[in-house]
Structures are given as structure tokens and as C-alpha cells.
Design a protein around this motif. Structure first.
Motif, PDB file in Angstrom:
ATOM      1  N   ALA A   1       0.833  -1.212   0.000  1.00  0.00           N
ATOM      2  CA  ALA A   1       0.000   0.000   0.000  1.00  0.00           C
ATOM      3  C   ALA A   1       0.867   1.261   0.000  1.00  0.00           C
ATOM      4  N   LEU A   2       1.913   1.264   0.822  1.00  0.00           N
ATOM      5  CA  LEU A   2       2.783   2.448   0.902  1.00  0.00           C
ATOM      6  C   LEU A   2       3.538   2.686  -0.406  1.00  0.00           C
ATOM      7  N   SER A   3       3.927   1.605  -1.084  1.00  0.00           N
ATOM      8  CA  SER A   3       4.631   1.781  -2.355  1.00  0.00           C
ATOM      9  C   SER A   3       3.709   2.374  -3.414  1.00  0.00           C
ATOM     10  N   HIS A   4       2.413   2.014  -3.366  1.00  0.00           N
ATOM     11  CA  HIS A   4       1.456   2.641  -4.291  1.00  0.00           C
ATOM     12  C   HIS A   4       1.311   4.129  -3.984  1.00  0.00           C
ATOM     13  N   LEU A   5       1.219   4.470  -2.716  1.00  0.00           N
ATOM     14  CA  LEU A   5       1.063   5.879  -2.329  1.00  0.00           C
ATOM     15  C   LEU A   5       2.310   6.688  -2.693  1.00  0.00           C
ATOM     16  N   ALA A   6       3.480   6.084  -2.564  1.00  0.00           N
ATOM     17  CA  ALA A   6       4.726   6.795  -2.856  1.00  0.00           C
ATOM     18  C   ALA A   6       4.971   6.950  -4.353  1.00  0.00           C
ATOM     19  N   SER A   7       4.235   6.200  -5.169  1.00  0.00           N
ATOM     20  CA  SER A   7       4.472   6.235  -6.616  1.00  0.00           C
ATOM     21  C   SER A   7       3.778   7.410  -7.301  1.00  0.00           C
ATOM     22  N   TYR A   8       2.869   8.098  -6.591  1.00  0.00           N
ATOM     23  CA  TYR A   8       2.160   9.240  -7.180  1.00  0.00           C
ATOM     24  C   TYR A   8       2.795  10.543  -6.702  1.00  0.00           C
ATOM     25  N   GLU A   9       2.895  11.495  -7.607  1.00  0.00           N
ATOM     26  CA  GLU A   9       3.510  12.785  -7.280  1.00  0.00           C
ATOM     27  C   GLU A   9       2.768  13.495  -6.151  1.00  0.00           C
ATOM     28  N   LYS A  10       1.450  13.440  -6.176  1.00  0.00           N
ATOM     29  CA  LYS A  10       0.647  14.205  -5.219  1.00  0.00           C
ATOM     30  C   LYS A  10       0.625  13.582  -3.827  1.00  0.00           C
ATOM     31  N   THR A  11       0.961  12.309  -3.728  1.00  0.00           N
ATOM     32  CA  THR A  11       0.938  11.655  -2.408  1.00  0.00           C
ATOM     33  C   THR A  11       2.333  11.259  -1.911  1.00  0.00           C
ATOM     34  N   PHE A  12       3.348  11.466  -2.749  1.00  0.00           N
ATOM     35  CA  PHE A  12       4.710  11.089  -2.344  1.00  0.00           C
ATOM     36  C   PHE A  12       5.144  11.860  -1.098  1.00  0.00           C
ATOM     37  N   ASP A  13       4.862  13.152  -1.060  1.00  0.00           N
ATOM     38  CA  ASP A  13       5.318  13.979   0.066  1.00  0.00           C
ATOM     39  C   ASP A  13       4.735  13.506   1.392  1.00  0.00           C
TER      40      ASP A  13
END
Length: 652
Positions: A170-182
Motif C-alpha cells: 500500500a505504501l509503495s502505491h502511495l509513494a508512486s504518485y507525485e501528489k501523495t509522495f510527500d
């Protein structure tokens, strides 16, 4: 409407196949008394009422404490897996609900261990990962709903490796998007360190906690249920656990990739110990979609800091060289990494001294994957500023290799460019005759003479006669194998496979290189070549008459055992077990010796022995030797002892 029907079908399947009769069945005619029942709400035909009911369900789920909760989560898990792009549940508060359930499981251990609640954190984290897999807007909503803190707790190992797997996913999916990486990067150091630790240690954890536990009763029951869904025995569990271990490692690397791509935390990721671990991360044949460790190494090669760190590790550079000279699907990644390191003037010479011996075999490679003229690119990078390089190189061996590349790609090509067709045909005939002489001497057992003939033929053979050169390189390699030189054999066979059309398709060369790799104990490379060899055998035979050669089957069996992701751990466990057995034997021997000491002491012998020399008792043989040394004073023969103490022994 189609989405609704699919959801109802999934819910129907879950409730009707449940083995727990106490859980509510939506097919029963008895009306449900719970107004927030998830299954009853899913049956509501009115979409407005249904959406309002689902929103209320998600809001109230974390405060519930009944067995139907697990079944509801199982239903949500199935829906999220089959319809991850459906916006209905994400828009109704499913992310906040799942985050609350995970946090409740972490904070309240008594609740977690009650009934079947132990399954809930796994299902909840999996649902988050499924809905954030494809849609950036779902990922944004998940972050706004506060899913990251509970996922971080799971990542840190607050429950078990099974929950870590879905949390890192789940965290790797969230980190893969520009808007949710931060949002993920707020926990950057913690995330990176945890992911590195997982990637390095997850196989050991899965083995010691599950696969290496031979008794199924000693394994956690809910782990077994999640792995196999109650279908299959011990072998099925082990195979599934192996697959999950590979996924856990792969997603950990993917999470690190998200930071490495942005050149974040490179000081942590580029630690020498972790870079060496990366070289061994490939996932076996189970992991055929991800480049695993070498994929992350390539990302690091795009940064200055990464190239410097990789160039400092001879072990990592050698591993990249082996990959680039194999038939692995990720061969091109190994080549990419080496070229990036060679193009950087700060790392060029350090890497050139190692890689030149490997890349020289690839300079005639035409196409690889979707790339063309790969060999030309390798030669261009190696020969860049050739004159200055030759002056700076200190190693005579490297200078010799560079000279060979220059002669092949520049001097010889220039000479043969103007060669008329008639001369080419004359050379073809002459090369054929010399090759026949080599074959004849080989059959007579004169391997060294055959090798010399094949070398002579190769020197005369024009570069454009690629098919003839494939056979000559392959035959010369066979001679070198028989003469006990696997390194030279691998070099020749790699050149033969580069010249073959398509690349890595010459079956004899594949089999011979598999043998050479085996002698060098490069099990992964040997396995890949053997698999490719079998593929070529299958393609050349009719569909009905395919027969796998026995020697190839044995090689594959051997290398699959050697490259099994748990092979080193199993070997370590076996050696530890052997040590324990040996310790047990030593203990039993000491115990036996002590018993003999007591028996002899009872018979009055110990007093005589103590007059010879006082030292720890070592057993019957030592007693015998001491008795013999003392014979000058007394006769300690068996007959004498029997006469002297016979009555006392009989009395005992």
C-alpha cells in the motif's frame, strides 16, 4: 449496474460458502435486526438508500465487536481485488474505516486476539493497497483519511510479516504518485530504513517463522489460512509462502525505487552492505516480472552519488558483469548499469579494469530486448578516447583486452570492408577445411591441437560470416571446457550466443555455457542458460514428440535447488542442526565416560590410577593405556584383575 451485480455476486459467494454458521447469511428469509449490516445494505436496490447505508456501515465498523466484521472485511477485500477502480467505496469512507481498524488491532491486543479479529488488519491494509493501485485520486483520498500512520506501524512489524507485506504494498502505491509522495516522505528515514531491512531480511523471517517450521501445528493458523484459503497441504503453504516472500521483497524494493528516482535518501540506500545484498535479490523463477535488486541498482546508476557508491564495490560491479553476460531477462539492465558507470569519468577507470574482461565478449551483440546495435554502443563507450585510455591504464591484461576490441571493431573491420566477394568465398572454404581438421583431431582425443585449429579458423574467418563463427566459437569453447578452463569457455560461448540469430538461441552454446557456469558455481546463470536450452529443444521438436534430455533435467534440478530463495537459510539451519547433534553426541560420550568412572571407582581401580597421575578421566581406552604403563608395578591384565577382584565383581 454491472458493478453492482458483480458486488452482489461476490457477497453472495462469501456468505453462502462461509463455514461459520453463526455469521449472517443474506439468503436466509429471516430479516436482519442490525440496521448497519453490510450484507443487508449491499442488497438494497435503491442506490441512494444503499449509499447512505454503506457510509453508515463504514463509520460504525471500527466500533463493532462481533464475528460478522471479519466476514464483511473479507467481502470488501474480494470487491477491492476484482474492482479496484470502482469509486463507490472510496467515496463513502472506506479508507478511514480501514485505517481505524488497523490502528485498533495494533493498540488493542485483547481485541485483536478475540474471535477472528486477527485477520482484520491484513484485510484492511490489503483493501487500501488495492484501491490505491491504479488511481491517483483514490491515493489522495486515502492519505487525507489518515491511512499512513497505521500502515507505518504495520511496516515496522507491529504484528507480523504477513501484515508487513500488505503494508509495504500500500505504501509503495502511495509513494508512486507525485501528489501523495510527500505524505509518505514525511516518514522518509523510517520508511527507507524499514524497507531496506525488509528487503534484506524478509526471506530469513519467512523461513524461520513459517517455511522452516516442519510441523504445521506450530505455524500460526491464521497465516496458513490467509496463504492457502484452507486449500492444500504443507507443500501448498510453502509454495505460497515463497511467493509472498518474493512479493514482500519486491514491493520493498519498489518503495525504495520511489525515493531513489527522486535522489532521496541515497546516503542510506547506497550503503555498501545493502548494495551487496541487492546483488543477491532476484526472486528466483517465481519473480519473472520484476528486475528486483538489479532494477534498483540501475536507478542508482542514474545519480552521481549512486554511481560513486556502486563503483567502490568490486562485488557489485562483478555481479553486474555476470548479469550482462547471461541469458537472464534482465541482461540489458546489467549492460545499462555498466555503460552508465563507464560514461562517468569519475568511475570509468575503476569499473573499466573489471568490466573490460566481460564486455569484450558483447561487442558484436546486435539486438537485445527492444534495443538495436547494443554491441556498437558497448564498443563506442569502451573505445572512447582510446589513445589516452591506453596511456592511463596500468594493467597489461586490460590493455590487451582494449587492444583486442580496437583490432576487432576498427582495424579488422577496415581491412575487410574492401574484401571482394570471391575472397570471402575462398576464406569460407578454407575455414571449413580447417574446421574439419579440428573436428578430426578432437575425435582422436587431441584436444589442444583441436583448439589450435579452431583458433586458426577464427582468425581467418571474415566477420560477416556470423553463422560459421558461431560454430567455431562454440567448438573451441568445448575444447576449453575439457581442458579445465571454464572462464575462457564462457567467453567464447558468450561470443557465439551474441552472433546467433536471434540472440542467445544457439542450443549447443547454451548447454555448454550452462556447464561452464556450473563449474564456476554461478548457479543462477547456469539455470537460465539451461532453461533457454530446453526452450530451443522444444521449438525444434514436434509438439507430440518433445523429450527433455536427461542431462538437462538433472542440471535444472540441481540449479533450482541451489537458487531456491531459501537455499542458504536451509543450509544454515541444517548445519546448526548438525552442530546440535554433534554436541548431543559429545554430551552422551561425556555422560558415558562419567558412568564408567563411577563403575570403576566402585571396583577399587581408581585409587591405583590416581597414584600414576591425577588428571580428568577420559574413558576406557585411557584407563587401559594407564594400566599398561603401570604394569611394571602390578599386573593389570584381564586375567589378573578377574583373579584379584572376581569375588567382588560377582557380588556386584
Amino acid at each position: 449496474m454491472d458493478s453492482l451485480k458483480k458486488k452482489e455476486k461476490i457477497i453472495h459467494t462469501i456468505t453462502t460458502t462461509s463455514s461459520n454458521e453463526s455469521i449472517i447469511d443474506i439468503n436466509t428469509e429471516q430479516s436482519c435486526i442490525n440496521p448497519s449490516c453490510f450484507f443487508c445494505t449491499m442488497k438494497e436496490p435503491n442506490s441512494m438508500i444503499r449509499r447512505a447505508g454503506l457510509q453508515r456501515c463504514f463509520k460504525e465498523m471500527p466500533s463493532r465487536d462481533n464475528q460478522a466484521l471479519v466476514l464483511a472485511l473479507s467481502g470488501l477485500w474480494n470487491i477491492a481485488m476484482t474492482q479496484p477502480d470502482d469509486p463507490e467505496f472510496p467515496s463513502l469512507g472506506v479508507f478511514r474505516c480501514m485505517a481505524s481498524l488497523i490502528q485498533k488491532g495494533i493498540d488493542n491486543k485483547s481485541w485483536l486476539l478475540k474471535d477472528q479479529n486477527i485477520y482484520i488488519p491484513y484485510y484492511a491494509a490489503h483493501i487500501i493497497g488495492s484501491y490505491t493501485m491504479n488511481k491517483a485520486k483514490f491515493a489522495e483520498k486515502a492519505v487525507q483519511s489518515g491511512v499512513i500512520p497505521p500502515l507505518m506501524d504495520l511496516l515496522r512489524g507491529k504484528i507480523s510479516w504477513v501484515e508487513q507485506r500488505v503494508a509495504v504494498r500500500a505504501l509503495s502505491h502511495l509513494a508512486s504518485y507525485e501528489k501523495t509522495f510527500d505524505a509518505v516522505a514525511m516518514y522518509e528515514e523510517d520508511v527507507v530504513k524499514s524497507a531496506m531491512k525488509l528487503a534484506s531480511n524478509c526471506l530469513e523471517v519467512v523461513y524461520t517463522k513459517f517455511v522452516g517450521v516442519p510441523d504445521a501445528k506450530e505455524r500460526l493458523e491464521y497465516h496458513r489460512d490467509l496463504l492457502t484459503r484452507g486449500v492444500g497441504g504443507l507443500d501448498t503453504e510453502n509454495r505460497k509462502a515463497e511467493e509472498w516472500a518474493c512479493q514482500l521483497q519486491r514491493w520493498s524494493l519498489y518503495l525504495l525505487n520511489c525515493f531513489a528516482c527522486k535522489e532521496r535518501s541515497l546516503n542510506l540506500i547506497c550503503r555498501q552492505e545493502f548494495l551487496k545484498d541487492l546483488c543477491e535479490m532476484w526472486g528466483g523463477l517465481v519473480n519473472h516480472e520484476s528486475p528486483a535488486g538489479v532494477g534498483l541498482i540501475r536507478i542508482l546508476c542514474y545519480s552521481k552519488h549512486g554511481r560513486k557508491s556502486i563503483a567502490e564495490s568490486k562485488e557489485v560491479v562483478i555481479r553486474l558483469c555476470h548479469i550482462s553476460r547471461s541469458s537472464d531477462d534482465w541482461q540489458y539492465i546489467g549492460i545499462d548499469c555498466l555503460l552508465l558507470l563507464l560514461k562517468d569519468q569519475d568511475t570509468r577507470f575503476k569499473v573499466l579494469e573489471i568490466s573490460a574482461f566481460f564486455l569484450v565478449d558483447l561487442v558484436e551483440l546486435r539486438s537485445l530486448a527492444d534495443r538495436s546495435n547494443v554491441g556498437e554502443e558497448i564498443a563506442r563507450v569502451l573505445l572512447f578516447d582510446y589513445r589516452q585510455i591506453m596511456l592511463k591504464l596500468k594493467s597489461k591484461e586490460v590493455q590487451k583486452v582494449m587492444q583486442e576490441i580496437w583490432d576487432l571493431k576498427v582495424e579488422r573491420r577496415k581491412r575487410e570492408k574492401t574484401m571482394p566477394k570471391e575472397m570471402v568465398e575462398e576464406r569460407r572454404v578454407l575455414v571449413g577445411l580447417i574446421k574439419q581438421q579440428g573436428n578430426h583431431t578432437f575425435c582422436l582425443g587431441d584436444i589442444e591441437e583441436a583448439l589450435a585449429k579452431y583458433t586458426e579458423a577464427l582468425d581467418l574467418c571474415p566477420l560477416r560470416l556470423r553463422k560459421e563463427r558461431v560454430v567455431l566459437y562454440s567448438d573451441r569453447a568445448q575444447c576449453r571446457l575439457l581442458l579445465g578452463d571454464p572462464d575462457a569457455a564462457i567467453s567464447d560461448l558468450t561470443r557465439a550466443l551474441c552472433l546467433s540469430t536471434p540472440v542467445n538461441s544457439h542450443s549447443k552454446s547454451l548447454w555448454r555455457r550452462s556447464q561452464a557456469f556450473d563449474r564456476k558455481r554461478l548457479a543462477k546463470e547456469s539455470l537460465m542458460d539451461c532453461v533457454m536450452f530446453l526452450n530451443s529443444c522444444v521449438k525444434t521438436e514436434t509438439a507430440k514428440g518433445v523429450k527433455i534430455p536427461y542431462h538437462a533435467a538433472r542440471m535444472i534440478s540441481k540449479q533450482m535447488e541451489a537458487t531456491w530463495i531459501f537455499a542458504s537459510l536451509e543450509s544454515k539451519a541444517s548445519s546448526n542442526q548438525s552442530s546440535k547433534v554433534q554436541e548431543s553426541k559429545n554430551y552422551d560420550k561425556q555422560k558415558y565416560d562419567e558412568m564408567m568412572r563411577i563403575m570403576i571407582e566402585k571396583k577399587g581401580l581408581i585409587s591405583r590410577l590416581s597414584t600414576i597421575r591425577e588428571e580428568p578421566f577420559m574413558g576406557n581406552e585411557e584407563v587401559k593405556r594407564k594400566m599398561e604403563r603401570a604394569r611394571g608395578k602390578k599386573d593389570f591384565s584381564a586375567r589378573s584383575m578377574q583373579g584379584r577382584w572376581g569375588s567382588r565383581i560377582g557380588a556386584c
